[in-house]
Write an enzyme that holds these catalytic residues in place. Sequence first.
Site, PDB file in Angstrom:
ATOM      1  N   PRO A 191       2.412 -11.723  -9.307  1.00 13.06           N
ATOM      2  CA  PRO A 191       1.894 -10.803  -8.291  1.00 13.06           C
ATOM      3  C   PRO A 191       0.536 -10.263  -8.750  1.00 13.06           C
ATOM      4  CG  PRO A 191       4.148 -10.215  -8.962  1.00 13.06           C
ATOM      5  CD  PRO A 191       3.636 -11.226  -9.943  1.00 13.06           C
ATOM      6  N   ASP A 236      -2.498  -7.553  -7.789  1.00  8.02           N
ATOM      7  CA  ASP A 236      -3.117  -6.469  -7.015  1.00  8.02           C
ATOM      8  C   ASP A 236      -4.157  -5.811  -7.916  1.00  8.02           C
ATOM      9  OD1 ASP A 236      -1.721  -4.937  -8.822  1.00  8.02           O
ATOM     10  OD2 ASP A 236      -0.305  -4.125  -7.382  1.00  8.02           O
ATOM     11  N   HIS A 285      -4.029  -3.268  -9.813  1.00  6.64           N
ATOM     12  CA  HIS A 285      -3.533  -2.888 -11.147  1.00  6.64           C
ATOM     13  C   HIS A 285      -3.453  -4.106 -12.060  1.00  6.64           C
ATOM     14  CE1 HIS A 285      -2.620   0.953  -9.402  1.00  6.64           C
ATOM     15  NE2 HIS A 285      -1.907   0.369  -8.466  1.00  6.64           N
ATOM     16  N   ARG A 306       7.802   6.874  -1.543  1.00  5.31           N
ATOM     17  CA  ARG A 306       7.884   6.517  -0.117  1.00  5.31           C
ATOM     18  C   ARG A 306       8.583   5.174   0.061  1.00  5.31           C
ATOM     19  NH1 ARG A 306       2.964   6.105   3.014  1.00  5.31           N
ATOM     20  NH2 ARG A 306       4.294   6.261   4.822  1.00  5.31           N
ATOM     21  N   PHE A 344       2.789  -5.151 -16.815  1.00  4.24           N
ATOM     22  CA  PHE A 344       2.743  -4.256 -15.659  1.00  4.24           C
ATOM     23  C   PHE A 344       3.475  -2.943 -15.981  1.00  4.24           C
ATOM     24  CE2 PHE A 344       4.765  -2.718 -11.722  1.00  4.24           C
ATOM     25  CZ  PHE A 344       3.701  -2.676 -10.844  1.00  4.24           C
ATOM     26  N   ASN A 353       0.816  -1.229   0.000  1.00  8.92           N
ATOM     27  CA  ASN A 353       0.000   0.000   0.000  1.00  8.92           C
ATOM     28  C   ASN A 353       0.839   1.262   0.000  1.00  8.92           C
ATOM     29  OD1 ASN A 353      -2.578  -1.122   0.042  1.00  8.92           O
ATOM     30  ND2 ASN A 353      -2.278  -1.653   2.204  1.00  8.92           N
ATOM     31  N   LYS A 381       0.430 -11.078  -2.573  1.00  8.34           N
ATOM     32  CA  LYS A 381       1.076 -10.199  -3.558  1.00  8.34           C
ATOM     33  C   LYS A 381       2.578 -10.055  -3.250  1.00  8.34           C
ATOM     34  CE  LYS A 381       2.278  -6.523  -5.986  1.00  8.34           C
ATOM     35  NZ  LYS A 381       2.100  -5.130  -6.032  1.00  8.34           N
ATOM     36  N   ARG A 406       4.109  -0.865   8.756  1.00  2.26           N
ATOM     37  CA  ARG A 406       5.105  -1.793   8.188  1.00  2.26           C
ATOM     38  C   ARG A 406       6.257  -2.036   9.153  1.00  2.26           C
ATOM     39  NH1 ARG A 406       3.663   2.173   5.239  1.00  2.26           N
ATOM     40  NH2 ARG A 406       2.211   1.835   3.496  1.00  2.26           N
ATOM     41  N   GLN A 419       4.095 -10.975 -17.267  1.00  2.60           N
ATOM     42  CA  GLN A 419       3.355 -10.087 -16.367  1.00  2.60           C
ATOM     43  C   GLN A 419       4.139  -8.802 -16.158  1.00  2.60           C
ATOM     44  OE1 GLN A 419       4.031  -8.791 -13.292  1.00  2.60           O
ATOM     45  NE2 GLN A 419       2.167  -8.681 -12.093  1.00  2.60           N
TER      46      GLN A 419
HETATM   47  N1  LIG Z   1       6.575  -6.719 -12.526  1.00  2.00           N
HETATM   48  C1  LIG Z   1       5.915  -6.285 -11.448  1.00  2.00           C
HETATM   49  N2  LIG Z   1       6.521  -5.465 -10.603  1.00  2.00           N
HETATM   50  C2  LIG Z   1       5.851  -5.065  -9.538  1.00  2.00           C
HETATM   51  N3  LIG Z   1       6.196  -4.243  -8.545  1.00  2.00           N
HETATM   52  C3  LIG Z   1       5.150  -4.166  -7.729  1.00  2.00           C
HETATM   53  O1  LIG Z   1       5.128  -3.455  -6.610  1.00  2.00           O
HETATM   54  N4  LIG Z   1       4.152  -4.885  -8.171  1.00  2.00           N
HETATM   55  C4  LIG Z   1       4.558  -5.479  -9.301  1.00  2.00           C
HETATM   56  C5  LIG Z   1       3.945  -6.336 -10.199  1.00  2.00           C
HETATM   57  O2  LIG Z   1       2.793  -6.747 -10.065  1.00  2.00           O
HETATM   58  N5  LIG Z   1       4.678  -6.703 -11.267  1.00  2.00           N
END
Ligand SMILES: Nc1nc2[nH]c(O)nc2c(=O)[nH]1
Length: 402
Positions: free
Chosen positions: A317, A319, A321, A206, A367, A201, A300, A254, A363
């Site tokens: 991963p 999330d 997105h 940050r 991404f 998150n 994730k 965290r 992926q």
């Molecule tokens: N390739 C990816 N890199 C990431 N960094 C992150 O924080 N999430 C991802 C991801 O889903 N794929």
Amino acid sequence: MKRQRPTAQISAMKRQNLATPPPTPKTIETKKSISISSSSFKKSKRNLTPNFSVSLKSSTNETLITSTENQTRTLKWETLNLAKSELFLPLTFPTGQTFRWKQTGPFQYTGVVKNHLLSLKQLDDGDGDVAYFLHRTTADEFDARAALVDFLNVDISLGDMWKAFSASDSRFADLAPHLSGARVLRQDPVECLIQFLCSSNNNIGRITRMVDFISSLGNYLGTVEGFGFHEFPSLERLSLVSEEELREAGFGYRAKYIVGTAKALQSKPGGGAEWLASLRGLDLHESIDALSTLPGVGPKVAACIALFSLDHHHAIPVDTHVWQIATRYLIPELAGTRLTPKHFTRVAEAFVSKFGKYAGWAQTLLFIAELPSQRAFLPSHCWTAKETRSAKHNSGKTGEDP
Ligand SMILES: Nc1nc2[nH]c(O)nc2c(=O)[nH]1
């Protein structure tokens, strides 16, 4: 992390027995004995290629030379013989896999692998070869090169993999020519785990500040272009940090996870770093289950650690997105529904059934294509409908050319 003033930086480097900063030495010598007469880089949206001219004459006069008590050694850029299509630095380092590397020049990134402080630079030699520069004169050159090659996953060729991905997926085929050289790294598992605990998150700025704070607890290696670099702290060192200290440094909830995870790893028989490294030999599900026993590690974060450090090339991963990507291109029948935990497996399976055992690498490309910072690499026909609408909206308001 504070940036040092240039003069302080140069005297600190002299004290540390470092060569003067390497960003654009007038002439740099590479292993191939190619001398590169550098001039300025021209960086613009249109011209993303370093403005070097390359000649085959050898050069000694401007090679950086340094000496230590025990040895005299030439510091120079060495090529990795990796073409731009196999490793393009701007699509590999600032794209959310690692938060430890800093941009120290145009097409140049500096970071630490094991205890080696290294800069990497994309050359303008036609292929866009990558060269590296080892900063510390006392470092073991062979170990540094071997560690770097391992970290860059050099044994895995993007060329054949991307051809296969492009043949099976039209979105990948559209993006691939514009994002070539986006490579998955093989990071140290402890380093990767702590970085991704910081990432939950959180935004890149940050996360980077938190990772800088943690890194600053490790042995100092040197300063390049105002950035201080440290070896990643050992688990022993990390376990001395209190939750309060991390909370004061801005880690929020965290802090508890980092302290708890360091403690859990410290208690592993045989050592926490060794326990994490042993997950490379398990299958993906076993690794994810083992990682999930650590405080703060959810699906994730576990998948990011598995993909970016544990050789699980088909870890996905997931999330919000990635859910958007998956429902747009892979499982459109779920478009418009909310991501729930039961969908995680569905998304991972959709990626693996389309892309196979390197699905995590696919992926990564999909991404990266969604990152606003990388949009400059893409022609507008590759943008999503939402990005196109927002570009039109902004260009109407500001007169910018998207
Ligand atoms: N390739 C990816 N890199 C990431 N960094 C992150 O924080 N999430 C991802 C991801 O889903 N794929």
